[in-house]
Design an enzyme around this catalytic site. Sequence first.
Site, PDB file in Angstrom:
ATOM      1  NE  ARG A  33       6.521  -8.952   4.652  1.00 51.36           N
ATOM      2  CZ  ARG A  33       7.348  -8.991   3.483  1.00 51.36           C
ATOM      3  NH1 ARG A  33       8.621  -8.320   3.799  1.00 51.36           N
ATOM      4  NH2 ARG A  33       7.123  -9.315   2.639  1.00 51.36           N
ATOM      5  CG  HIS A  42      -2.798  -4.823   2.859  1.00 53.73           C
ATOM      6  ND1 HIS A  42      -1.663  -5.076   2.476  1.00 53.73           N
ATOM      7  CD2 HIS A  42      -3.501  -5.721   3.252  1.00 53.73           C
ATOM      8  CE1 HIS A  42      -1.651  -6.171   2.784  1.00 53.73           C
ATOM      9  NE2 HIS A  42      -2.649  -6.976   3.155  1.00 53.73           N
ATOM     10  CD  GLU A  53      -5.836  -8.475   2.527  1.00 53.73           C
ATOM     11  OE1 GLU A  53      -5.087  -8.399   1.397  1.00 53.73           O
ATOM     12  OE2 GLU A  53      -5.469  -8.992   3.672  1.00 53.73           O
TER      13      GLU A  53
END
Length: 780
Positions: free
Chosen positions: A655, A560, A577
Amino acid sequence: MKCIVLAGGRGDRLWPLSRKNYPKQFISLDGSHSIFQDTIARNMAYCDEFVVVTNREYQFIVENQLKAFQGLTWRLVLEEEARKTTAAILLACLEFPLSELIFIVPSDHLIQGEAYKDAINEAGVLAREGNLVTFGMPVRTADTRYGYICCDGNQVEKFVEKPDRQQAQKYLQDSRYLINSGLFLFRNGDFLQEVRLHSPEIIGACERAFEDKLIEKGKHIFYRREVLEQIPAQAIEETVFEETARCMVVKAGFAWQDVGSLEDLGEEGLISEKDSRQAQYNCDNTLIINRGSRSIVVANQLEDITIVNTDDAVYVGKKGASESLKDLRRENPALQSYFDMGQVIYKPWGTYEILSAARQYVVRKVMLTQGRTIYAHKHARRTEHWIIVSGRARIMLAGVEKEYGSNDSMEIPENTVHQISNIGDVPLVFMEISTGEEVMERDLISVESRDLNEAELGYRTEPFVKMQPAFKDYLWGGTKLKEHYGKHCDYDSIAESWELSAHEAGQSIVASGRYKGRLFADYLSKIGRENCGWKCQSIERFPILVKLIDAKENLSVQVHPDDDYALSRENEYGKNEMWYVLEHEEGAGIYCGFKQDMTREQVQEALTDGSILSLLNWIPVEDGKAYYIPAGTVHAIGKGVVVCEIQQSSNCTYRLYDYDRTDRYGNRRQLHVEKALEVMDYHRYELPQFQDETVVKDTYTCRILSRCKYFECASYQIHGTAELPAYSDSFSSLVCVKGSGTLYKQDEKMQFSVGDSFFVPCSGEKIRAEGDCELILTHI
Ligand SMILES: O=P(O)(O)OC[C@H]1O[C@@H](O)[C@@H](O)[C@@H](O)[C@@H]1O
């Protein structure tokens, strides 16, 4: 099931009842509710969310008409230009996961009868088997206004375009033919896949447009003209239903009517004229619809005539001739405004109606919707006189605020700033008489102002609300969220439940209290920024997203971006996260960061030969442990892990590698290798050891799980009663990940069990939790 309501039709064939600025779906046939409202009410039992696709012009009408429904979850797709049904349907479908059942309903049809339920149930079964289901209506007359479906039982043989009279006669006699109602029910993924197969260029155009959508008020999706123009304007039948081999039909046993002309209204007493002031003398086959508020209509010895009277227009025509209204309009451009607009003008705050106007005065009836405000402004050359008829108002006049109710009146002199808000529970109606040398609409000077927040409207903010998540069906998901965390959802498997999310890619919904049914972003705008705490700088960009994640299979290897990159390139927050492991299968773990320093070339090589996983740290997980993944760290959750994830509110995942797998439709997911290579941290990664801060009390244990710039998160294991901390500078989120209990705050009390989530507005007052449970508490 989600309901996509098509409400963009111009439908001015019912003129003068309908106008260009007030099309037929919004008119009322019985004087109580509109055809559009009827459509919503009819489908509420079957659908848990409504997406209304309409023209930007009709936004306020739709918003006002939807106010009639308490607890309804809805949002709008607003088109700046109508592009026929393909764009409308596809742009709405792209909002939902592939597993979602979708019901497409036009908003201008009249439907009646118990058999509606049976037809939907039958269609639901067929749709779950992978079919695209249409609803066919028995042919009663040789109607040339509709398309037809030729079928064999449930099997659709072919779709046929609107026929000529001779063809229509044939269809009437042939029991294989049904009328295409324009209602469709399907599983989203099956539908999108069929469009991909038969009209790849159209779905491509829609997907590109989807990237360019704008989000308004946190929930409405707006498409600009330039974006829409890139999508071919085509009927959905042509795009997919005429082509697909997976189309089935359900023969409808309910009464159905598409009100296409004024004459249709006369049939079967569709329009209620009980109270209308009219008289007929020796007339034959004559229909009078009188919606004028001050006149009567008298017909004397007429035959085959339709008369429609309204306050500003009268139509008198031969029965069956209303079709020529189109030509009539074209030939009379000078009268265009009468065709386009009625007396009622729709505004974001309600409506007004001009009752009488001359150079030196204008008389208006104004209706202000509950909770709305006509923002502060003044007039240079007119004095206004207001008389409140019904409802409750807060009026600010020359800086002084006062409350008013029915029969109160006031004078607003020239050049005096004024603002009016509806602070009651019903529409506020007042009469306005403006006087001056010359009263002109454009004499209005705005003063900066805003809507009143909850407290100003006199409401007390509820101490907490329960949330209902948005579900995601990514291909690696499993069934544990259903089996162990009480999640109810129609999907075969759930990858993620977005428990607290104001993100446009999947909003959670308020599930309790006064705002039950509202999308979370909409709720936030209602309670106002003050209730989120001063640390939450923008509720339009709510800072965190809380999810439950069930990885039945490995997640993609991904990375990310951080705030810097994401805010400038993606108009998103970056994504730091934290995963709190709730359960895992034996030997399960996560991949996180490189084992040693890497170069961009080495990573690229590993992607080509499929060895990327071997470069990453493999970390076996433990239940009850938290793992913090900073933006830039290459990672993948391994199969067999269930986590509660606290993250910045962002859907920005790049990804790198997805194991060359395909979804159930045979499609590979998009990779974002270039961007991933740009944002990743190539250094050797060592899992930071966060020192648990644990406080052990008699009845509970509190553990801080993570503390970062973006959020602080703690676990409360409770055996009895615990006072949870109150934050007056931040909202908090609560998720129950084990056991059950009860929450208490002020006079509110609510039971919860595993999987339940709550949003708690900021306040200095503590929440008490009682039970045998584990709660995850997050704040910023
Ligand atoms: O790209 P896929 O494999 O679907 O994984 C996407 C998911 O990855 C996880 O690591 C988390 O960041 C989730 O918030 C995210 O939704």
